[in-house]
Motif scaffolding. Structure first.
Motif: not given
Length: 236
Positions: A170-182
């Motif tokens: 994958s070239k997509l890093e992490g998670v963002r949901i609204n203001n949740f960042f991982s």
């Protein structure tokens, strides 16, 4: 402003504790709440504006899942309402559907992020990272025994320019949901990415964010960015 740091007595591997320590220097007027594993999280009974958790061992991940599972709906409501979360290293796996061991057994997680983690404890993957997030470039490192799987194309945190995303394919890093960042990047991610700290401060309604030690932090960031870009160019 109330900022809650979850389980700092053990969620502090790779120097991740410097993420909340630096934020405290940048936000001296904020109330920082350090919640021990033995205590009920403050977000259960109070309104907090920011929740942070860092790297931990795999056995501690399982303890944290058990601890937070009774508050799953509360956490979901906080994410839906725009409360800021920053999860670094393997802390984000706790919010996934499950964690899979090498023998195929599974540990059910919070089920808020619809991805799953897969452990490979005999092989640690290490990587230098350069990622794009909105109009900024983020730098960092990975040192992980587990990687995430599933489709995060609709809610990824950043696009990878150098390194890998949630897994080696994958070239997509992490998670963002609204203001949740991982992000699975480890170490003092906030210290290494001062522009992102300003971004977080704006989310917390700081109109004119000023960083602690800004000249030094920015100079270090620019040097690290240049070093990584030289590595990129040398491999073309």
């Amino acid at each position: 402003m109330k900022i809650e740091v979850l389980f700092p007595e053990f969620a502090n591997l790779f120097g991740d504790c410097w993420n909340h320590r630096y934020l405290k220097e940048c936000l001296p007027e904020a109330e920082f709440i350090y919640t021990s594993y033995r205590d009920e999280p403050r977000f259960v009974s109070d309104n907090v504006q920011f929740v942070y958790m860092g790297a931990m061992t795999e056995s501690q991940q399982e303890l944290v899942i058990e601890k937070l599972l009774p508050y799953r709906d509360r956490i979901q409501n906080m994410i839906d309402s725009g409360v800021v979360f920053l999860m670094t290293a393997n802390a984000g796996e706790i919010f996934c559907d499950y964690i899979e061991n090498e023998d195929g057994s599974r540990i059910d997680a919070l089920g808020i992020v619809h991805l799953y983690a897969k452990r490979d404890m005999m092989h640690r993957f290490n990587s230098v990272q350069l990622c794009g997030f909105e109009d900024m470039e983020l730098v960092g490192f990975k040192a992980e025994f587990s990687q995430l799987y599933g489709d995060n194309s609709g809610f990824n945190f950043a696009d990878v320019k150098y390194g890998i995303g949630i897994n080696k394919q994958s070239k997509l890093e992490g998670v963002r949901i609204n203001n949740f960042f991982s992000t699975s990047m480890v170490g003092p991610f906030a210290v290494m990415n001062p522009q992102f700290v300003k971004y977080l401060m704006r989310l917390l309604d700081v109109e004119n964010p000023v960083l602690a030690h800004e000249d030094v932090i920015m100079a270090a960031y620019e040097k690290r960015l240049a070093d990584i870009k030289r590595m990129m160019n040398s491999k073309k």
